[in-house]
Enzyme design. Structure first.
Site: not given
Length: 318
Positions: A8-9, A200-201, A139, A224-225, A98
């Protein structure tokens, strides 16, 4: 099963990776993206985003870290992949997912989903350039607007000889909307291809993880989040642990204070911790109250002092 801490940038930096891998059983991590331009990047760029390169490309807890590259020029992506490998990267991950507007405007990230041939060229160039013992992965999202495009995109990655592929089960247009998640497409991809997959998600808890596995047929999951919403999400998804109670989250906030203030990003600490609160509030109602108390504070010392005082009050209340 495997659970991976995704990139996560601007959020999941090396300090956050260090802390989260100490309290979770993650199989590996992926860095924030290294933006590749038309030149070889200096070593300090790689070390800034992945200081773990100086310790065998692993966190202090021994969790492997892959370096993620973002760009669109096959030659320069390959040249920088070589350098990351020479510096000791555990693996090279290529970002074609992204959705950030600024990234897409410069023809990076998800913008390449509109150009599968270019994805193929980038993957092939990197895979050909990097020693075979170092994995090269990618990804993606399901497409720019149409999820049916995923099959051509996956074929491009597979023909480029990537070792593994993470699929975020939304299109770029779908953003991060829960209603846009399409895990069933990952199952279709699995049935049509041979490349190892990571799903993912919308994986926020153990039930989500199990539902994703059942729907996709894939037992490698990336979070991620959600890893910022509930700090021990990795262990929740992988081992069905209970969510970390609030008082332990506060202890973690104080630990994060030590990482950030003593580390090389101390001047960014006020913004960083407030940014983290934006995620914590999704899972912990108490975080909203605490955030209201610190949101106007701009000095590191004031925020740290308030957190210590808050923790002492929690102990009294218990």
């Amino acid at each position: 099963m495997r659970v991976i801490l995704g990139p996560m940038e601007g959020v999941l930096d090396h300090l956050m990776r260090e802390m989260l891998t100490e309290i979770n059983d993650y199989d590996f991590c992926v860095t924030e993206f290294v933006r590749v331009v038309s030149q070889p990047l200096p070593d300090h760029v790689f070390y800034r985003l992945c200081p773990e390169l100086k310790q065998g490309s692993k966190t202090k807890n021994g969790v492997p870290v892959k370096v993620q590259l973002l760009g669109q020029d096959p030659h320069w992506m390959a040249e920088n992949a070589i350098r990351a490998a020479q510096l000791g990267a555990h693996g090279i991950d290529l970002n074609f997912g992204c959705p950030a507007k600024m990234v897409n405007q410069s023809k990076g990230g998800a913008a390449l989903l509109q150009h599968p041939e270019l994805i193929y060229q980038v993957v092939k160039a990197c895979r050909d350039a990097v020693p075979s013992h170092i994995p090269v992965s990618a990804k993606i999202r399901l497409g720019w607007e149409n999820p049916e495009d995923c099959f051509e995109i996956v074929d491009a990655v597979e023909q480029g000889k990537a070792d593994e592929l993470t699929v975020h089960a939304r299109t770029k247009a779908g953003g991060y909307k829960a209603s846009e998640i399409k895990w069933d497409y990952i199952d279709q991809i699995r049935q049509r291809s041979t490349i190892p997959l990571i799903a993912n998600g919308e994986i926020w808890n153990y039930a989500d993880g199990q539902a994703c596995i059942e729907t996709t047929g894939i037992d490698s999951l990336m979070v991620c989040r959600g890893a910022l919403n509930v700090p021990n999400l990795g262990n929740i998804v992988k081992h069905n642990h209970r969510a970390m109670p609030w008082h332990e989250v506060v202890d973690l906030l104080l630990k994060y204070t030590q990482y950030e203030v003593r580390g090389d990003k101390g001047k960014y600490y006020p913004n960083r911790i407030k940014q983290w609160f934006a995620y914590l509030r999704q899972a912990y109602p108490q975080a909203a109250d605490l955030f209201r108390d610190i949101r106007t504070l701009t000095q590191v010392e004031s925020i740290v002092e308030h957190l210590h005082h808050y923790r002492e009050q929690l102990e009294v209340a218990q």
